[in-house]
Write an enzyme that holds these catalytic residues in place. Structure first.
Site, PDB file in Angstrom:
ATOM      1  N   ASP A  67       0.831  -1.207   0.000  1.00 47.76           N
ATOM      2  CA  ASP A  67       0.000   0.000   0.000  1.00 47.76           C
ATOM      3  C   ASP A  67       0.865   1.256   0.000  1.00 47.76           C
ATOM      4  OD1 ASP A  67       0.946  -0.441   2.560  1.00 47.76           O
ATOM      5  OD2 ASP A  67      -1.018  -0.655   3.495  1.00 47.76           O
ATOM      6  N   ASN A 134      -7.728  -1.988  14.143  1.00 47.43           N
ATOM      7  CA  ASN A 134      -9.121  -2.284  13.784  1.00 47.43           C
ATOM      8  C   ASN A 134      -9.224  -3.499  12.861  1.00 47.43           C
ATOM      9  OD1 ASN A 134      -8.094  -1.299  11.406  1.00 47.43           O
ATOM     10  ND2 ASN A 134      -9.459   0.460  11.242  1.00 47.43           N
ATOM     11  N   HIS A 136      -7.422  -3.957  10.079  1.00 44.35           N
ATOM     12  CA  HIS A 136      -7.118  -3.750   8.661  1.00 44.35           C
ATOM     13  C   HIS A 136      -5.865  -4.519   8.259  1.00 44.35           C
ATOM     14  CE1 HIS A 136      -4.738   0.230   9.550  1.00 44.35           C
ATOM     15  NE2 HIS A 136      -3.883  -0.738   9.368  1.00 44.35           N
ATOM     16  N   GLU A 141      -9.682  -1.222   5.216  1.00 47.30           N
ATOM     17  CA  GLU A 141     -10.323  -0.906   6.488  1.00 47.30           C
ATOM     18  C   GLU A 141     -11.606  -1.741   6.656  1.00 47.30           C
ATOM     19  OE1 GLU A 141      -8.624   0.777   8.497  1.00 47.30           O
ATOM     20  OE2 GLU A 141      -8.053   2.762   7.805  1.00 47.30           O
TER      21      GLU A 141
HETATM   22  C1  F6R Z   1       1.494  -1.174   6.175  1.00 49.54           C
HETATM   23  C2  F6R Z   1       0.165  -1.744   6.281  1.00 49.54           C
HETATM   24  C3  F6R Z   1      -0.636  -1.684   7.516  1.00 49.54           C
HETATM   25  C4  F6R Z   1       0.160  -2.022   8.773  1.00 49.54           C
HETATM   26  C5  F6R Z   1      -0.705  -1.892  10.011  1.00 49.54           C
HETATM   27  C6  F6R Z   1       0.088  -2.107  11.266  1.00 49.54           C
HETATM   28  O1  F6R Z   1       2.038  -1.409   4.891  1.00 49.54           O
HETATM   29  O2  F6R Z   1      -0.302  -2.242   5.316  1.00 49.54           O
HETATM   30  O3  F6R Z   1      -1.723  -2.570   7.400  1.00 49.54           O
HETATM   31  O4  F6R Z   1       0.658  -3.325   8.659  1.00 49.54           O
HETATM   32  O5  F6R Z   1      -1.300  -0.630  10.054  1.00 49.54           O
HETATM   33  O6  F6R Z   1       0.971  -1.055  11.434  1.00 49.54           O
HETATM   34  P1  F6R Z   1       2.080  -1.095  12.591  1.00 49.54           P
HETATM   35  O7  F6R Z   1       3.007  -2.201  12.220  1.00 49.54           O
HETATM   36  O8  F6R Z   1       2.740   0.245  12.502  1.00 49.54           O
HETATM   37  O9  F6R Z   1       1.361  -1.356  13.858  1.00 49.54           O
END
Ligand code: F6R
Length: 247
Positions: A67, A134, A136, A141
């Site tokens: 992403d 959440n 995701h 989301e």
């Molecule tokens: C990042 C991504 C997100 C993260 C998620 C957890 O490329 O796709 O889904 O994996 O937000 O983020 P952290 O690791 O910062 O808790």
């Protein structure tokens, strides 16, 4: 699904790095889907150590970004592209081996371009994933249909806040992300969660019902899913499945 619960976050990161490394040893021209975020920092550090130790040839590997923020320049210091180039610096990977999202194109062109690039590469062999508070995965989301491919999405309040520290006020509100269908089409998936803050959502994702309220719950249906958790992230899992795979 294979769930491994490891003592601490360093060992969990090493475990994920070694799964990634083994995939590349097994198939030199692997296509790897890369995630960013705090969770992945230790993984890329450990991966760099493995590649250097084993003098692993990465020259035929293709890397796809999961992403990217949509309305900032892709070269912004807080972009996922910048994160990743920094995380993998020193490994001699040529720019042509990276597939970044085309945030310079119109939405429809950018999403089509990305889906086609994945297809042209023969699909993703191994997709790395973290998980949001959440549920995701990527930036899919809650309420994102499971059937969606690459798309632009409005970020939820909690995700915007979680990322705010990187942007000094100008927080992006949209992102482009591989869809859940792209993720589920990957031949294998490695999901990593670290720390107590992820304990509740990991229980929901792996042991709750499969529904779009928790996007990661769909991973229960993947045929080749490795989940790696540190003890804190596993602390709310129902004992049966947690104990079975404790390492
Ligand atoms: C990042 C991504 C997100 C993260 C998620 C957890 O490329 O796709 O889904 O994996 O937000 O983020 P952290 O690791 O910062 O808790």
């Amino acid at each position: 699904m294979k769930v491994e619960i490891v003592e601490n976050k360093n060992l969990a990161s090493i475990k994920v790095a070694s799964l990634l490394h083994q995939q590349i040893l097994k198939k030199k021209n692997s296509t790897i889907g890369l995630a960013t975020g705090n969770t992945m920092v230790g993984v890329y550090d450990a991966f760099k150590v493995l590649v250097k130790e084993h003098k692993t040839d990465l020259s035929n590997v293709q890397f796809f970004m999961l992403d990217e923020y949509w309305e900032i320049s892709i070269d912004h210091p807080a972009s996922f592209k910048s994160y990743l180039l920094n995380a993998l610096a020193g490994l001699n990977i040529s720019p042509s081996q990276f597939h970044f999202h085309r945030t310079d194109l119109k939405e429809e062109e950018a999403t089509e371009h990305y889906n086609k690039s994945i297809e042209a590469a023969g699909g993703i062999d191994l997709q790395l994933l973290g998980i949001g508070l959440n549920g995701h995965i990527g930036f899919n989301e809650p309420q994102t249909p499971f059937s969606q491919t690459t798309h632009v999405i409005e970020l939820t309040e909690s995700t915007i806040l979680a990322n705010a520290k990187d942007f000094m006020g100008a927080n992006p509100t949209h992102a482009i992300t591989m869809g859940i269908k792209n993720i589920m089409d990957a031949k294998s998936i490695v999901l990593l969660a670290l720390g107590e803050s992820k304990a509740e959502i990991m229980k929901r994702a792996l042991q709750g019902s499969i529904d779009i309220d928790c996007p990661a719950s769909i991973l229960q249906k993947h045929k080749n899913l490795d989940v790696v958790l540190d003890q804190l992230a596993a602390s709310k899992m129902a004992p049966r499945s947690a104990v079975e795979s404790r390492v």
